[in-house]
Design a protein around this motif. Structure first.
Motif, PDB file in Angstrom:
ATOM      1  N   UNK A  69      -8.409 -67.692  84.321  1.00  0.00           N
ATOM      2  CA  UNK A  69      -7.973 -66.352  84.405  1.00  0.00           C
ATOM      3  C   UNK A  69      -8.908 -65.179  84.195  1.00  0.00           C
ATOM      4  N   UNK A  70     -10.020 -65.667  83.270  1.00  0.00           N
ATOM      5  CA  UNK A  70     -11.044 -64.857  82.948  1.00  0.00           C
ATOM      6  C   UNK A  70     -12.440 -65.316  83.300  1.00  0.00           C
ATOM      7  N   UNK A  71     -12.576 -65.306  84.517  1.00  0.00           N
ATOM      8  CA  UNK A  71     -13.815 -65.828  85.334  1.00  0.00           C
ATOM      9  C   UNK A  71     -14.965 -65.280  84.658  1.00  0.00           C
ATOM     10  N   UNK A  72     -15.022 -63.831  84.317  1.00  0.00           N
ATOM     11  CA  UNK A  72     -16.351 -63.251  84.076  1.00  0.00           C
ATOM     12  C   UNK A  72     -16.840 -63.924  82.681  1.00  0.00           C
ATOM     13  N   UNK A  73     -15.772 -63.782  81.708  1.00  0.00           N
ATOM     14  CA  UNK A  73     -15.749 -64.270  80.321  1.00  0.00           C
ATOM     15  C   UNK A  73     -16.176 -65.771  80.318  1.00  0.00           C
ATOM     16  N   UNK A 132     -17.856 -67.376  82.693  1.00  0.00           N
ATOM     17  CA  UNK A 132     -19.087 -67.568  83.396  1.00  0.00           C
ATOM     18  C   UNK A 132     -20.351 -67.314  82.282  1.00  0.00           C
ATOM     19  N   UNK A 133     -20.038 -66.051  81.457  1.00  0.00           N
ATOM     20  CA  UNK A 133     -20.979 -65.806  80.783  1.00  0.00           C
ATOM     21  C   UNK A 133     -21.292 -66.599  79.538  1.00  0.00           C
ATOM     22  N   UNK A 134     -20.027 -67.340  79.109  1.00  0.00           N
ATOM     23  CA  UNK A 134     -20.032 -68.294  78.031  1.00  0.00           C
ATOM     24  C   UNK A 134     -20.702 -69.595  78.352  1.00  0.00           C
ATOM     25  N   UNK A 135     -20.410 -69.763  79.690  1.00  0.00           N
ATOM     26  CA  UNK A 135     -20.766 -71.115  79.967  1.00  0.00           C
ATOM     27  C   UNK A 135     -22.356 -71.240  80.138  1.00  0.00           C
ATOM     28  N   UNK A 136     -22.826 -70.117  80.783  1.00  0.00           N
ATOM     29  CA  UNK A 136     -24.486 -69.943  81.161  1.00  0.00           C
ATOM     30  C   UNK A 136     -25.045 -69.921  79.801  1.00  0.00           C
ATOM     31  N   UNK A 137     -24.729 -69.194  78.757  1.00  0.00           N
ATOM     32  CA  UNK A 137     -25.363 -69.010  77.603  1.00  0.00           C
ATOM     33  C   UNK A 137     -25.458 -70.476  76.879  1.00  0.00           C
ATOM     34  N   UNK A 138     -24.080 -70.961  76.736  1.00  0.00           N
ATOM     35  CA  UNK A 138     -24.147 -72.175  76.249  1.00  0.00           C
ATOM     36  C   UNK A 138     -25.069 -73.484  76.961  1.00  0.00           C
ATOM     37  N   UNK A 139     -24.867 -73.161  78.201  1.00  0.00           N
ATOM     38  CA  UNK A 139     -25.655 -74.543  79.258  1.00  0.00           C
ATOM     39  C   UNK A 139     -26.924 -74.202  78.940  1.00  0.00           C
ATOM     40  N   UNK A 140     -27.615 -73.073  78.910  1.00  0.00           N
ATOM     41  CA  UNK A 140     -29.163 -72.937  78.589  1.00  0.00           C
ATOM     42  C   UNK A 140     -29.499 -73.489  77.212  1.00  0.00           C
ATOM     43  N   UNK A 141     -28.555 -73.160  76.193  1.00  0.00           N
ATOM     44  CA  UNK A 141     -28.966 -73.766  74.793  1.00  0.00           C
ATOM     45  C   UNK A 141     -28.819 -75.235  74.829  1.00  0.00           C
ATOM     46  N   UNK A 142     -27.669 -75.646  75.432  1.00  0.00           N
ATOM     47  CA  UNK A 142     -27.508 -77.354  75.298  1.00  0.00           C
ATOM     48  C   UNK A 142     -28.708 -77.982  76.313  1.00  0.00           C
ATOM     49  N   UNK A 143     -28.763 -77.363  77.438  1.00  0.00           N
ATOM     50  CA  UNK A 143     -29.839 -78.125  78.522  1.00  0.00           C
ATOM     51  C   UNK A 143     -31.255 -77.987  77.690  1.00  0.00           C
ATOM     52  N   UNK A 144     -31.638 -76.992  76.971  1.00  0.00           N
ATOM     53  CA  UNK A 144     -32.983 -76.894  76.330  1.00  0.00           C
ATOM     54  C   UNK A 144     -32.982 -77.975  75.424  1.00  0.00           C
ATOM     55  N   UNK A 145     -31.827 -77.912  74.583  1.00  0.00           N
ATOM     56  CA  UNK A 145     -31.762 -78.931  73.553  1.00  0.00           C
ATOM     57  C   UNK A 145     -31.981 -80.553  74.095  1.00  0.00           C
ATOM     58  N   UNK A 203     -28.244 -71.793  68.426  1.00  0.00           N
ATOM     59  CA  UNK A 203     -27.526 -71.259  67.628  1.00  0.00           C
ATOM     60  C   UNK A 203     -27.263 -69.864  68.151  1.00  0.00           C
ATOM     61  N   UNK A 204     -28.273 -69.096  68.653  1.00  0.00           N
ATOM     62  CA  UNK A 204     -28.013 -67.560  69.103  1.00  0.00           C
ATOM     63  C   UNK A 204     -27.039 -67.744  70.292  1.00  0.00           C
ATOM     64  N   UNK A 205     -27.098 -68.718  71.220  1.00  0.00           N
ATOM     65  CA  UNK A 205     -25.811 -68.906  72.154  1.00  0.00           C
ATOM     66  C   UNK A 205     -24.614 -69.066  71.407  1.00  0.00           C
ATOM     67  N   UNK A 206     -24.509 -69.768  70.337  1.00  0.00           N
ATOM     68  CA  UNK A 206     -23.206 -69.989  69.775  1.00  0.00           C
ATOM     69  C   UNK A 206     -22.741 -68.604  69.134  1.00  0.00           C
ATOM     70  N   UNK A 207     -23.563 -67.866  68.825  1.00  0.00           N
ATOM     71  CA  UNK A 207     -23.173 -66.477  68.028  1.00  0.00           C
ATOM     72  C   UNK A 207     -22.802 -65.649  69.171  1.00  0.00           C
ATOM     73  N   UNK A 208     -23.586 -65.730  70.121  1.00  0.00           N
ATOM     74  CA  UNK A 208     -23.247 -64.700  71.480  1.00  0.00           C
ATOM     75  C   UNK A 208     -21.622 -65.077  71.922  1.00  0.00           C
ATOM     76  N   UNK A 209     -21.382 -66.441  72.047  1.00  0.00           N
ATOM     77  CA  UNK A 209     -20.218 -66.774  72.412  1.00  0.00           C
ATOM     78  C   UNK A 209     -19.132 -66.821  71.534  1.00  0.00           C
ATOM     79  N   UNK A 210     -19.352 -66.845  70.145  1.00  0.00           N
ATOM     80  CA  UNK A 210     -18.331 -66.397  69.252  1.00  0.00           C
ATOM     81  C   UNK A 210     -17.712 -65.061  69.430  1.00  0.00           C
ATOM     82  N   UNK A 211     -18.916 -64.197  69.549  1.00  0.00           N
ATOM     83  CA  UNK A 211     -18.494 -62.825  69.516  1.00  0.00           C
ATOM     84  C   UNK A 211     -17.675 -62.555  70.662  1.00  0.00           C
ATOM     85  N   UNK A 212     -17.994 -63.208  71.886  1.00  0.00           N
ATOM     86  CA  UNK A 212     -17.160 -63.056  73.124  1.00  0.00           C
ATOM     87  C   UNK A 212     -15.621 -63.501  72.843  1.00  0.00           C
TER      88      UNK A 212
END
Length: 801
Positions: free
Chosen positions: A17-21, A23-36, A284-293
């Protein structure tokens, strides 16, 4: 179980129901998890995975200890250790070699390893077909036998099992094939062979003290400790052996042992752990970002949560629902992160193969997937728990009255804390990347001691059977150099036993006439053989005396040239010209020092030049040399012509490793370049995430304060007043984050000191520039929402809510 399925279904509906939210959260976390995931795959392959041998923890490298420096061993020292030490169940030795394969299609230069007969059994390596070496085959009078690599067997012999017993011609001599090693055996060991090159064959040692005297250090010695013997106990025992050898006068050197895995990993451990820490900060930055969302979304769901509470749902039930949504979001992000990591791992392995040991083992395996699963669950808790607790703790009556629009001061404080954390962590990464970039720039600008531009290098190794006598070897290279120098577009050609930054080297003892040194401080120098024009071709400056010339031929006065480091170390202010030294490498009598050249960076741009002695090739011919050619056009354009001149001299002479010297220099800093690029990339991602997070918070603030802004504007507030109001709130958070980040960076950057060259971990200029850069980006992220606030229509704002 039914409740969990229900929670998952509901969470999926909320995400859709909230595709914008989402998408942003998934991309942010995927970058962090993929890099790790990608970096952990390298850490797992290089640092965590044990060596592929039985009981690898008992395997050690045994080194010669000279003046507190560890070096390879000489053959007599290996014999002493093997005879007198009871520390090891077994002690084996190896060194790299090369041979030309002829009589089997087109001539080819092959890379190989000469080993003691017990090495492969000690390592637990068995042949695919055939047998291993016998002890009697180690002697110089033993039968000439060879074991082929699996790849050479397939490539040149079609995988024919009848290759056993066949005679092959290597360097003009016949060898009987007695076995083939299994696929996947890259070399003797990663770290022992040159990392980017697999080995094609294995031969018995065939050494004695005549062709491998005590002063010649080139052997890799590997031992298997006695069962139950700790490393410290082993070091104490070999120390006693070294004391005994010094007392008997056999040697004045010590013995050092290190775990074999430590030797294999080398200096890569700090860089890999630092990169792992860096991607951890990105996550951690991605997590903080998504936590804010999530906090923003939870604010919009306050009425829904209040209704649930009013209908009797417990707080624990609500927290579980919200955490289930977080886990679902994290799982989707983790899956996408693995997809990104699959691409990243291939790129990382390809980029690091030339410098990272065991890079071929970098892959996504069960251990890495388990790590990714753990990271995904951890991130779900990190970004989901605080919003879940906040969302479920609101006042029921207030939430029902507010309709889910106003936020409490507690939520504002938490969102602000998350933004400050993002800014601080981003600054730490940016400062680290800035220091590495500045360090790398300084490293590239360091004086190399030679000019690598427009220089082509190619390796030639003459077969002993055809060029057994030194005059034959000297004549061959003389003819090649004369032919190549006559080519159009060639300024000149020369030869050297080891090019700078490319092939390692050989060092050993040097005697100086009229000087006596304590046994523990005997002169040690790099030993190089060069043709007369080498210093001019490589543009190595002459400090005093002269270069080699046509006078320095066989039968004339034996001469040598030293570098400045040798003069500083062993002549200490004296004029070295006219002094006499003994090169001690298949030479007789004294060599007169006729010149002193500038120091050349031989082992690394970040390493100080070692004392070095050069002798003319005509007086000390060698069968293996590298021809260097300085050209006017692009050296690549003359590669074929240079090859043809070699074949004109000897049609059967293979050529190996044709390189451009600028590429050699570039390859010598590959590890630093990759570390810098990765950390800089992570820092850019972190900066982008922090900017997006700050923009999101300020946009949310503007939305929450729309009514207030409308009132202010209706009462006469100017655009600049509204702009300053919003900017002030955002920049206060930024400045707190920058200040916190600077303090953290001062502590953290000390961890990367080993990766820096010519730059302090607390370099003031880097800290100031990065702080200003981050502040400018943050200002832009705050300005955009603030500018939108100035466009609020007071009449619309007054009717808001």
């Amino acid at each position: 179980m039914g409740t969990l399925v229900q929670d998952l279904r509901y969470g999926a509906r909320v995400m859709l129901k909230q595709p914008g939210f989402t998408a942003v959260a998934v991309i942010a976390l995927a970058l962090g998890i993929g890099a790790n995931t990608a970096i952990f795959s390298a850490v797992n392959a290089v640092l965590l995975r044990p060596l592929p041998f039985p009981e690898p923890e008992r395997l050690v490298l045994v080194r010669d200890l000279q003046q507190a420096d560890e070096t390879p061993a000489s053959y007599p020292e290996y014999l002493d250790w093997k005879e007198q030490s009871r520390t090891f169940d077994d002690l084996a030795v190896a060194f790299n070699t090369s041979s030309s394969l002829t009589g089997q299609g087109e001539p080819e230069q092959l890379l190989g390893v000469r080993v003691s007969a017990n090495l492969l059994p000690m390592l637990g390596v068995k042949t695919e077909i055939g047998r291993n070496f016998q002890p009697e085959e180690e002697s110089r009078s033993g039968e000439r036998v060879v074991i082929l690599s699996y790849s050479l067997w397939q490539r040149r012999f079609g995988g024919d099992p009848e290759v056993l017993g066949r005679n092959v011609t290597l360097s003009g001599r016949g060898f009987t094939v007695i076995g083939v090693l299994p696929a996947g055996i890259k070399g003797l060991l990663p770290g022992v062979d040159q990392l980017e090159q697999s080995r094609d064959f294995w031969m018995p040692l065939r050494l004695d003290t005549t062709n491998a005297p005590r002063g010649l250090h080139f052997l890799t010695v590997i031992g298997r400790l006695r069962a139950g013997l700790s490393l410290q106990m082993a070091r104490d025992e070999v120390s006693d052996v070294a004391d005994h050898l010094r007392q008997t006068g056999a040697t004045q050197h010590g013995i050092m042992i290190v775990p074999l895995i430590q030797f294999v990993v080398g200096s890569t451990r700090p860089a890999l752990l630092i990169l792992l820490g860096a991607v951890g900060l990105v996550l951690m930055i991605a997590c903080a970002n998504v936590a804010n969302l999530m906090l923003a979304r939870a604010q919009s769901r306050r009425k829904e949560i209040a209704v649930r509470l009013a209908l009797g749902a417990s707080r624990a039930r609500l927290i579980r629902q919200l955490l289930t949504e977080s886990v679902l979001l994290s799982s989707v992000s983790g899956t996408l992160g693995v997809v990104l990591a699959l691409w990243g791992v291939d790129s990382l392995a390809a980029a690091s193969r030339a410098w990272l040991p065991r890079a071929e083992g970098i892959k996504i395996d069960a251990t890495v997937l388990l790590f990714t699963l753990g990271v995904s669950l951890l991130t779900a808790i990190l970004f989901g728990l605080a919003p879940a607790l906040r969302a479920s703790s609101g006042q029921l009556s207030e939430a029902l009255k507010e309709g889910g629009q106003r936020a409490g001061h507690g939520r504002d404080r938490l969102r602000s804390l998350l933004v400050v954390s993002e800014v601080a962590l981003s600054l730490v990464l940016l400062v680290g990347a800035g220091l590495l970039i500045k360090s790398f720039v300084r490293l590239l600008s360091v004086d190399k001691g030679f000019d690598p531009r427009q220089v082509l290098a190619l390796d030639l190794s003459l077969p002993e059977s055809k060029y057994a006598e030194p005059p034959q070897q000297a004549q061959f290279f003389q003819q090649v150099l004369e032919r190549v120098a006559a080519l159009p577009g060639v300024e000149g050609a020369a030869s050297v036993s080891n090019i700078p930054l490319g092939d390692g080297g050989t060092n050993g003892g040097v005697q100086i006439e009229g000087k006596n040194f304590p046994p523990e401080s005997e002169p040690i120098a790099e030993k190089l053989i060069v043709s007369a024009g080498y210093f001019r071709i490589m543009r190595i400056p002459l400090r005093s005396g002269r270069y080699f010339d046509e006078r320095d031929a066989a039968g004339n006065q034996q001469v040598a040239i030293i570098n400045e480091s040798f003069a500083r170390t062993y002549f200490q202010g004296e004029d070295p010209i006219g002094k006499r030294i003994d090169f001690g490498w298949d030479t007789t009598g004294w060599q007169e020092v006729v010149g002193m050249i500038g120091d050349v960076k031989h082992y690394g741009l970040d390493e100080a030049a070692l004392p070095a002695v050069y002798v003319p090739q005509l007086q000390r011919p060698s069968s293996s040399m590298t021809v260097v050619v300085r050209t006017t056009p692009d050296p690549r354009s003359l590669s074929a012509a240079v090859r043809s001149q070699v074949f004109e001299v000897d049609r059967d002479q293979p050529i190996s490793r044709v390189r451009i010297m600028e590429q050699v220099v570039s390859a010598s800093v590959a590890s630093r370049r990759l570390s810098m690029a990765l950390l800089a990339g992570f820092a850019v991602v972190a900066l982008a995430l922090a900017a997006v997070g700050l923009y999101g918070v300020m946009s949310y603030v503007v939305t929450q304060r729309t009514h207030e802004i409308g009132v202010r504007m209706a009462l006469g507030a100017r655009v600049g007043d509204v702009l300053g109001l919003v900017l002030k709130q955002g920049m206060v958070l930024v400045l707190i984050g920058v200040g916190t980040g600077l303090v953290a960076a001062l502590a953290v950057t000390r961890l990367i000191a080993s990766l820096l060259y010519g730059v302090s971990p607390t370099d003031l200029a880097t800290f100031v520039v990065i702080a200003l850069l981050l502040t400018a980006v943050a200002l832009l992220a705050c300005y955009l929402p603030a500018r939108r606030a100035t466009k609020v229509d007071p009449m619309v704002a007054l009717r808001y809510e």
